[in-house]
Design a protein around this motif. Structure first.
Motif, PDB file in Angstrom:
ATOM      1  N   LEU A  89       1.088 -66.049 -41.077  1.00 33.72           N
ATOM      2  CA  LEU A  89       0.292 -66.563 -42.189  1.00 33.72           C
ATOM      3  C   LEU A  89       0.946 -66.269 -43.531  1.00 33.72           C
ATOM      4  O   LEU A  89       0.836 -67.060 -44.475  1.00 33.72           O
ATOM      5  CB  LEU A  89      -1.120 -65.984 -42.144  1.00 33.72           C
ATOM      6  N   PRO A 119      -3.848 -71.568 -48.875  1.00 31.76           N
ATOM      7  CA  PRO A 119      -4.528 -72.856 -48.699  1.00 31.76           C
ATOM      8  C   PRO A 119      -5.252 -73.265 -49.978  1.00 31.76           C
ATOM      9  O   PRO A 119      -5.885 -72.439 -50.631  1.00 31.76           O
ATOM     10  CB  PRO A 119      -5.509 -72.590 -47.557  1.00 31.76           C
ATOM     11  N   TYR A 148      -6.502 -69.605 -38.868  1.00 31.55           N
ATOM     12  CA  TYR A 148      -5.470 -69.955 -39.861  1.00 31.55           C
ATOM     13  C   TYR A 148      -6.042 -70.095 -41.281  1.00 31.55           C
ATOM     14  O   TYR A 148      -5.363 -70.583 -42.169  1.00 31.55           O
ATOM     15  CB  TYR A 148      -4.767 -71.244 -39.437  1.00 31.55           C
ATOM     16  N   ARG A 151      -1.269 -75.650 -42.738  1.00 32.25           N
ATOM     17  CA  ARG A 151      -0.974 -74.521 -43.606  1.00 32.25           C
ATOM     18  C   ARG A 151       0.395 -74.666 -44.272  1.00 32.25           C
ATOM     19  O   ARG A 151       0.572 -74.247 -45.427  1.00 32.25           O
ATOM     20  CB  ARG A 151      -1.055 -73.207 -42.822  1.00 32.25           C
ATOM     21  N   VAL A 211      -8.244 -72.067 -42.407  1.00 32.86           N
ATOM     22  CA  VAL A 211      -8.494 -73.466 -42.765  1.00 32.86           C
ATOM     23  C   VAL A 211      -9.981 -73.734 -42.580  1.00 32.86           C
ATOM     24  O   VAL A 211     -10.590 -73.248 -41.625  1.00 32.86           O
ATOM     25  CB  VAL A 211      -7.660 -74.423 -41.880  1.00 32.86           C
TER      26      VAL A 211
END
Length: 441
Positions: free
Chosen positions: A80, A86, A202, A164, A204
């Motif tokens: 990550l 994001p 993630y 991502r 998101v």
């Protein structure tokens, strides 16, 4: 004296025989019958020793499992950290309708039929066959992941990594109610739980794009909004947006919202309606699709909270025409509406509509996309939505594609690499974030 010795001898022999007999009898006794069994309380001690040993083994496995989980968590965190943060004001339309034999028993959507033109004379000049995957798919580009299934966990994982990479914060999933699919597919609501789990991993978020399912009206829309919020609303990946009034509400896109008239929508969205969804646990931010200029009036009358333009073809509709975006911004500001512009890398759907070449928009190696993103920023939208992450039939995808020839010759991203549109998105996500901060100053 001799008799005494004989008696003594006989007594001794009898005693020896007695001892032997007793020994044989004792050996013949079962463990349960034995008078020399373990004393009361000793067996439980042995059992406790076994429990302790089992506990130690379990603890060791738990430590190893935690070490493995920790290693996996560390690996994910390291992964990550490689991605840009994001941008939750940058959304991408996402489709879960793809299937293949391994996960679905057959190909779904990749075998899309070539649709006939509405004019029979025109239709006669074009093929109307169904595509035959995996070599021949219903698209002009070919995905780097092949003719995948949207149910494949490894595909969802890869998609989240691509999102991502592009710094996209919200995927907007195309949604049909349970047990209902689109005209060329199967029901997909059962994919959403896994999608949200992987999205959360993630960082998101997931918003919903309610499609024009058969029979959609204000009554079953209420039912379906309740379903979405009841089932997914508490999930940490479920996207919510804080309004000007301070409410934290789900943001829901409604595709082809104009198919229901404003009176129908008003029964659901107007505060004064008897069965209004407003100020209930199922209230949300409802975003209408603006295609034609006349839809402005209908959207206001219906009680929507904002507009989006969806189409990636500049000039195709009033809403998707870039020269109209400044006036759209003014309209939204004047009426306190959320303004969401949609941009895309290009458009080509001749794989499924072989007669629709007039709406093709060449990608020009990414220039079309960058021009659209630049135009969107000039209009200062509240959000930017990307059409699309993976709508392969219409050639609007930013998902990675590869060169492929054979039975069908596909377009590709050359001379750029497969991730070029993810990288362009990433660049403009950063620019958009910077511009938003300036607008708020």
């Amino acid at each position: 004296m001799a008799r005494f010795r004989r008696k003594s001898c006989i007594t001794l022999i009898a005693l020896v025989l007695l001892v032997l007999i007793v020994t044989v009898v004792l050996k013949a006794l079962t463990p349960e019958d034995s008078p020399f069994d373990n004393p009361v309380g000793e067996q439980p001690v042995l059992e406790r020793r076994n429990d302790n040993q089992i506990q130690r083994e379990y603890d060791n496995r738990l430590v190893q499992s935690k070490m493995t989980d920790s290693a996996q968590s560390d690996k994910l965190e390291a992964t990550l950290r490689k991605f840009p943060p994001p941008n939750y004001y940058l959304h991408a339309f996402y489709y879960t309708w793809y299937g293949n034999p391994k996960f679905d028993g057959k190909y779904i959507h990749w075998d899309h039929p070539q649709l006939p033109h509405w004019d029979l004379k025109v239709a006669q000049g074009y093929p109307q066959d169904r595509h035959v995957p995996p070599e021949d798919i219903g698209a002009n580009f070919y995905p780097s992941l092949g003719a995948y299934s949207s149910r494949d966990p490894s595909i969802i994982e890869s998609h989240m990594q691509q999102l991502r990479t592009a710094a996209i914060g919200v995927l907007v999933v195309s949604w049909y109610p349970p047990n209902i699919g689109d005209d060329n597919g199967e029901p997909t609501d059962d994919i959403v739980p896994l999608l949200m789990e992987v999205a959360h991993k993630y960082h998101v978020k997931v918003a919903f794009h309610i499609e024009p399912y058969k029979g959609r009206d204000e009554v079953n829309m209420l039912t379906n909004v309740k379903y979405i919020i009841d089932k997914y609303g508490e999930h940490p990946a479920f996207f919510k947006y804080r309004t000007n009034t301070g409410k934290l509400l789900p943001l829901i896109y409604v595709y082809d919202s104009y198919l229901m008239n404003s009176e129908q929508w008003g029964k659901l969205l107007k505060h004064t309606a008897i069965n209004s969804i407003r100020d209930t646990p199922y209230d949300a931010i409802f975003i209408a699709l603006l295609v034609e200029e006349k839809h402005k009036r209908d959207i206001l009358t219906a009680g929507f909270d904002g507009v989006y333009t969806y189409f990636a073809t500049n000039g195709f509709s009033y809403g998707s025409t870039q020269r109209n975006w400044d006036s759209l911004k003014a309209f939204c500001e004047d009426n306190n509406l959320i303004f969401i512009l949609s941009v895309g890398p290009g458009y080509i759907d001749t794989g499924v509509r072989p007669w629709n070449f007039q709406n093709t928009r060449n990608r020009i190696n990414g220039k079309y996309y960058e021009t659209s993103l630049s135009a969107a920023l000039q209009a200062r939208p509240d959000f930017i939505s990307i059409t699309s992450f993976n709508e392969w039939h219409e050639g609007t995808q930013i998902e990675m594609a590869i060169p492929k020839t054979g039975q069908t010759v596909y377009m590709d991203y050359l001379p750029n690499k497969p991730a070029i549109y993810l990288e362009i998105t990433r660049k403009w996500a950063a620019i958009f974030g910077g511009e938003r901060r300036k607008w708020q100053d």
